[in-house]
Design a protein around this motif. Structure first.
Motif, mmCIF file in Angstrom:
data_model
loop_
_atom_site.group_PDB
_atom_site.id
_atom_site.type_symbol
_atom_site.label_atom_id
_atom_site.label_comp_id
_atom_site.label_asym_id
_atom_site.label_seq_id
_atom_site.Cartn_x
_atom_site.Cartn_y
_atom_site.Cartn_z
ATOM 1 N N UNK A 1 -6.169 10.468 -8.892
ATOM 2 C CA UNK A 1 -6.282 9.014 -8.957
ATOM 3 C C UNK A 1 -4.911 8.361 -9.049
ATOM 4 N N UNK A 2 -4.000 8.952 -9.800
ATOM 5 C CA UNK A 2 -2.647 8.424 -9.919
ATOM 6 C C UNK A 2 -1.930 8.461 -8.574
ATOM 7 N N UNK A 3 -2.055 9.567 -7.861
ATOM 8 C CA UNK A 3 -1.432 9.703 -6.550
ATOM 9 C C UNK A 3 -1.989 8.661 -5.582
ATOM 10 N N UNK A 4 -3.290 8.499 -5.571
ATOM 11 C CA UNK A 4 -3.940 7.522 -4.698
ATOM 12 C C UNK A 4 -3.501 6.097 -5.033
ATOM 13 N N UNK A 5 -3.430 5.770 -6.328
ATOM 14 C CA UNK A 5 -3.019 4.428 -6.748
ATOM 15 C C UNK A 5 -1.577 4.135 -6.356
ATOM 16 N N UNK A 6 -0.698 5.112 -6.517
ATOM 17 C CA UNK A 6 0.707 4.901 -6.156
ATOM 18 C C UNK A 6 0.863 4.708 -4.651
ATOM 19 N N UNK B 1 1.303 0.063 -0.246
ATOM 20 C CA UNK B 1 0.801 -0.502 0.998
ATOM 21 C C UNK B 1 0.288 -1.931 0.868
ATOM 22 N N UNK B 2 -0.150 -2.319 -0.318
ATOM 23 C CA UNK B 2 -0.759 -3.627 -0.485
ATOM 24 C C UNK B 2 0.287 -4.709 -0.716
#
Length: 70
Positions: free
Chosen positions: A54-59, A64-65
């Motif tokens: 989840x941390x990797x995905x959030x970073x 990108x946003x």
């Protein structure tokens, strides 16, 4: 594969007492960002593998946003 659930709690403002509890649990080199007043805080509890994913995905998503003021 077992279904692991992650518990997430978000606090929009954090009391000084709660910040002191967090400071005692955080590594010294990671505590710099904890000094801001009225900063939001998210607490996550779960399987280590799920939290790292989840941390990797959030970073990756945060990079990108675009951010804009309301």
């Amino acid at each position: 594969m077992a279904n692991h659930e992650m518990k997430i709690r978000v606090m929009k403002t954090v009391s000084e007492g709660t910040m002191e509890i967090i400071r005692r649990r955080v590594r010294t080199d990671s505590a710099n960002g904890l000094s801001r007043k009225n900063a939001a805080l998210a607490l996550v509890h779960g399987d280590v593998c799920d939290m790292i994913y989840a941390s990797d995905l959030a970073q990756k998503t945060a990079a990108l946003l675009p951010c804009s003021a309301l």
